[in-house]
Scaffold this motif. Structure first.
Motif, PDB file in Angstrom:
ATOM      1  N   UNK A 142      -6.433  36.393 -25.913  1.00 11.38           N
ATOM      2  CA  UNK A 142      -7.132  37.338 -26.797  1.00 11.38           C
ATOM      3  C   UNK A 142      -6.909  38.766 -26.320  1.00 11.38           C
ATOM      4  N   UNK A 143      -7.142  39.004 -25.042  1.00 14.36           N
ATOM      5  CA  UNK A 143      -6.981  40.359 -24.497  1.00 14.36           C
ATOM      6  C   UNK A 143      -5.512  40.786 -24.567  1.00 14.36           C
ATOM      7  N   UNK A 144      -4.613  39.876 -24.215  1.00 12.31           N
ATOM      8  CA  UNK A 144      -3.188  40.193 -24.261  1.00 12.31           C
ATOM      9  C   UNK A 144      -2.702  40.489 -25.669  1.00 12.31           C
ATOM     10  N   UNK A 145      -3.235  39.777 -26.647  1.00  4.34           N
ATOM     11  CA  UNK A 145      -2.839  40.013 -28.038  1.00  4.34           C
ATOM     12  C   UNK A 145      -3.259  41.400 -28.498  1.00  4.34           C
ATOM     13  N   UNK A 146      -4.455  41.799 -28.141  1.00  4.65           N
ATOM     14  CA  UNK A 146      -4.901  43.153 -28.491  1.00  4.65           C
ATOM     15  C   UNK A 146      -4.017  44.198 -27.813  1.00  4.65           C
ATOM     16  N   UNK A 147      -3.720  43.988 -26.532  1.00  2.04           N
ATOM     17  CA  UNK A 147      -2.876  44.932 -25.794  1.00  2.04           C
ATOM     18  C   UNK A 147      -1.465  44.979 -26.390  1.00  2.04           C
ATOM     19  N   UNK A 148      -0.915  43.814 -26.740  1.00  2.98           N
ATOM     20  CA  UNK A 148       0.425  43.766 -27.335  1.00  2.98           C
ATOM     21  C   UNK A 148       0.441  44.526 -28.658  1.00  2.98           C
ATOM     22  N   UNK A 149      -0.581  44.308 -29.475  1.00  4.06           N
ATOM     23  CA  UNK A 149      -0.671  45.018 -30.741  1.00  4.06           C
ATOM     24  C   UNK A 149      -0.712  46.525 -30.546  1.00  4.06           C
ATOM     25  N   UNK A 150      -1.415  46.965 -29.518  1.00  2.81           N
ATOM     26  CA  UNK A 150      -1.474  48.397 -29.220  1.00  2.81           C
ATOM     27  C   UNK A 150      -0.105  48.924 -28.785  1.00  2.81           C
ATOM     28  N   UNK A 151       0.559  48.174 -27.924  1.00  5.64           N
ATOM     29  CA  UNK A 151       1.827  48.632 -27.356  1.00  5.64           C
ATOM     30  C   UNK A 151       2.984  48.584 -28.351  1.00  5.64           C
ATOM     31  N   UNK A 152       3.005  47.571 -29.208  1.00  8.75           N
ATOM     32  CA  UNK A 152       4.200  47.343 -30.023  1.00  8.75           C
ATOM     33  C   UNK A 152       3.988  47.427 -31.531  1.00  8.75           C
ATOM     34  N   UNK A 153       2.736  47.494 -31.972  1.00  6.03           N
ATOM     35  CA  UNK A 153       2.518  47.395 -33.406  1.00  6.03           C
ATOM     36  C   UNK A 153       1.572  48.455 -33.962  1.00  6.03           C
ATOM     37  N   UNK A 154       1.214  49.428 -33.140  1.00  4.40           N
ATOM     38  CA  UNK A 154       0.375  50.516 -33.620  1.00  4.40           C
ATOM     39  C   UNK A 154      -1.093  50.169 -33.822  1.00  4.40           C
TER      40      UNK A 154
END
Length: 110
Positions: free
Chosen positions: A70-82
């Protein structure tokens, strides 16, 4: 032992979320078969990395990994998907991390 376990959780998150993202790009964004193959390889890597956790209880490891995911998905979305999380996303992520710590590292009697 805890540091190794946390590192494995982080590596598993990169492999699983990265693999899912590559698959998303292949299918949703028309990036092609190479993205899909790379995503599949990353997802296989996730399964292998998750199995390296020092804890032998599959259910415990995968339940705790759910919080990391869950935390990684939010971080990934921030880093790569705006993606920009709001206070509820951040609060939920914090609660998930507390759950991870309790599930994996709370002292238990043998």
């Amino acid at each position: 032992m805890i540091a190794r376990s946390l590192l494995l959780f982080a590596l598993a998150a990169v492999a699983e979320i990265g693999g899912a993202y590559l698959m998303w790009q292949a299918i949703k964004e028309g990036r092609g078969v190479l993205f899909a193959v790379a995503g599949a390889v990353a997802l296989i890597g996730y399964g292998a990395v998750a199995a390296l956790q020092p804890d032998d209880d599959f259910g415990r490891v995968l339940a705790a990994y759910g919080g990391v995911f869950i935390v990684g998905s939010l971080a990934w979305g921030m880093a790569f998907d705006g993606f920009r999380p709001d206070r509820y996303d951040l609060t939920g992520a914090g609660i998930c991390l507390v759950g991870v710590l309790l599930i994996m590292y709370a002292p238990r009697s043998a």
